[in-house]
Scaffold this motif. Sequence first.
Motif, short mmCIF file in Angstrom:
data_model
loop_
_atom_site.label_atom_id
_atom_site.label_comp_id
_atom_site.label_asym_id
_atom_site.label_seq_id
_atom_site.Cartn_x
_atom_site.Cartn_y
_atom_site.Cartn_z
N ASN A 4 39.11 23.55 36.62
CA ASN A 4 39.26 24.86 37.27
C ASN A 4 38.69 24.90 38.69
N HIS A 5 37.80 23.92 39.01
CA HIS A 5 37.33 23.81 40.41
C HIS A 5 38.35 23.07 41.26
N HIS A 53 39.85 21.21 29.86
CA HIS A 53 38.75 21.76 30.66
C HIS A 53 38.63 23.27 30.42
N ASP A 71 32.93 16.81 35.42
CA ASP A 71 32.11 17.66 36.30
C ASP A 71 31.27 16.89 37.33
MN LIG Z 1 34.83 23.98 35.34
#
Ligand SMILES: [Mn+2]
Length: 372
Positions: free
Chosen positions: A85-86, A154, A8
């Motif tokens: 997911n980003h 993730h 992150d």
């Molecule tokens: Mn995420």
Amino acid sequence: MRFLHTADWQIGMKAAHAGEQAQRVRDARLASARRVMEVAEREDAPFLLVAGDTFEDSAVDRKLVEEVAQILESGARRVYILPGNHDPLMPGSVWEHRVWKSLRHVTLLQDATPISVEGGVLFPAPLTAKHGKQNPVTSIDAKRREEICIGIAHGSLDYVSSDDNHFPMPKTAAIDAGLDYLAIGHWHSTLVVESPGASGVLAYSGTHEPTAFGERDSGNVLLVDIAARGAKPSIKTIKTGELQWHSIEVTLRGESDLTALGVRLRALPSPQTTLLECKIAGLLSPQFRSELAAIMEKCTSELLLARFDDSQLHAPPEDDSWLEAIPAGILRTTSEELRRRTTAASAPAARESLVAERALLELFRLLKESQR
Ligand SMILES: [Mn+2]
């Protein structure tokens, strides 16, 4: 087996919530990324796991992508980096940049094929979409392996019923998959989930640099040691974050509370790297307003960022006319009774009158609060 677990980084984050300090907040994310690489050197970790959301989104400035790639490549350590997911692996993503093919130390985890790492095997679960409700680690099966087995994934944990249910995993995911350790990204605070009687550990390193107000324990990386297959991993939390985000809420009920607030704010360590969000509610007499203004001014000039919200701070009533405005009912009769008891003079009634007076003020404050 020894390695460093991070996640992150969210490079390319706008940080609009930090207002005029947004650039400072963005710079800190890169500086702390360099610090993560330094920690790997210092702790002599042969490799690093970056468990997703290294980038804020697919649109991140390609110069930043190159800069991050250089940071990852800068150490002599092997880096395994997972799309989250980003920054999922999909057409138009940051991972299509040619820089990823030119690096000697960095391996982009593009599919679920297990990879040999120093001391064991790594099972990746890369994401290929921004949203999804499926458990990303169901494909991992390390149960029959004899080497130390670790995984990288993730997503969120499925026991929280919140809006944040991206790729939810059960907290037994490491054990279910036969992994000694499952490195996860997505949540920004450090969280280690051990299961009694089993050696498989699941952990969020959290973000390497705090992102916003309200994060419980962010700004860390995890140094993980695993002695043997089936042995409980030993996990050490190492601070890498630079900025401190403090969120404070106080309710003033008198001058001493204001003094205490002043002491508390003056005691904030390293003001130059501190961002403060402070909500002040309650009652404060007009004669102490300038003292409060001085406290706020000092914070504004000395801290990196200070935001105050005193919209719920009111002046105490000047007379009893507010009592008339209370609608008939329990509040009205209670306030009248309390008012009567404030006039008692002799002990022990004097003590009761003091309590009644405070109770009346508290009622006034609650009524003010309910009017917003
Ligand atoms: Mn995420």
